[in-house]
Design a protein around this motif. Sequence first.
Motif, mmCIF file in Angstrom:
data_model
loop_
_atom_site.group_PDB
_atom_site.id
_atom_site.type_symbol
_atom_site.label_atom_id
_atom_site.label_comp_id
_atom_site.label_asym_id
_atom_site.label_seq_id
_atom_site.Cartn_x
_atom_site.Cartn_y
_atom_site.Cartn_z
ATOM 1 N N ASP A 100 -3.212 5.122 -0.528
ATOM 2 C CA ASP A 100 -4.185 4.273 0.161
ATOM 3 C C ASP A 100 -4.348 4.704 1.610
ATOM 4 O O ASP A 100 -5.364 4.410 2.240
ATOM 5 C CB ASP A 100 -3.712 2.810 0.127
ATOM 6 N N MET B 36 -9.725 6.874 -3.002
ATOM 7 C CA MET B 36 -9.847 5.779 -2.040
ATOM 8 C C MET B 36 -11.204 5.092 -2.166
ATOM 9 O O MET B 36 -11.307 3.858 -2.160
ATOM 10 C CB MET B 36 -9.659 6.313 -0.616
ATOM 11 N N ARG C 13 0.837 -1.198 0.000
ATOM 12 C CA ARG C 13 0.000 0.000 0.000
ATOM 13 C C ARG C 13 0.875 1.252 0.000
ATOM 14 O O ARG C 13 2.038 1.226 0.415
ATOM 15 C CB ARG C 13 -0.909 0.027 1.232
ATOM 16 N N ARG D 94 -11.408 2.918 -5.251
ATOM 17 C CA ARG D 94 -10.623 1.687 -5.135
ATOM 18 C C ARG D 94 -11.138 0.756 -4.046
ATOM 19 O O ARG D 94 -10.710 -0.394 -3.952
ATOM 20 C CB ARG D 94 -9.147 2.034 -4.877
ATOM 21 N N GLY E 52 -9.350 2.688 1.939
ATOM 22 C CA GLY E 52 -8.668 3.902 2.350
ATOM 23 C C GLY E 52 -8.594 3.984 3.857
ATOM 24 O O GLY E 52 -9.526 3.571 4.564
#
Length: 259
Positions: free
Chosen positions: A83, A127, A8, A130, A133
């Motif tokens: 991230d 975030m 990350r 995806r 986060g």
Amino acid sequence: MDLGIAGRKAIVCASSRGLGRGCAEALAEAGCSVVINGRDAAALDMTAAAIRQRTGADVTAVVADVSTPEGQKLLLAACPEPDILVNNNGGPPYRNFRELDREAMIAGVVQNMVTPIELIQAVVGGMMERGFGRIVDITSASVRTPISGLDLSSGARAGLTAFLAGVAREVAPHGVTINHILPGIFDTDRLKAGFARAAAVRGASVDAVKAERMAEVPVGRLGTPEEFGKLCAFLCSVHAGYITGQSILIDGGAFRTTV
């Protein structure tokens, strides 16, 4: 424990020393690539080299004042899709509230409220897209219990906490968490400067002032940046996905409460 965040990407603001550095080191240990930040280029480079040597992590150093739009652009250019975001910044100096003028108050609010909100605005959309986060804000125990002379810092950080309370719930369904860590008395340069200032005012030794402060902490010692960083890393882990919108006090039991 495997924190599940190896690979990350993390941005840790104000991380050349102190609590920020503790967070950067812990995330690097967990396998993250880390962007660290500070205004002192020499100190920042030394920290980056030390973290690389100890952890083998990919560490990028960005010299910038995170409170400025220019500084934020440099951070985000170094890591456009983080991230993990750890918000940290220096606070206003100790000062009696009667001495604060409008300019000083605005600067304090920008440092400790506006800046982290701006960075969150910049990264939270990615975030959410995806599906992962972690945002951690380093605030202060003074959000819960007043510390004389830190009224501006306390007010700005409390404002940040209140502002993000609803935001944390809004982004939670998308795998993004927002939490705050509230440090008590930690062994940092800022605290040492405070001891020296208090000693000078009282005509006492720095060791005496330090001993008095440690006596106020039930565990009988100062906190370390390393243990602070471990807490931060856990909140950034895959195991902390059910923790959000929380203000977690880490102060050795100094703030006495039943809840």
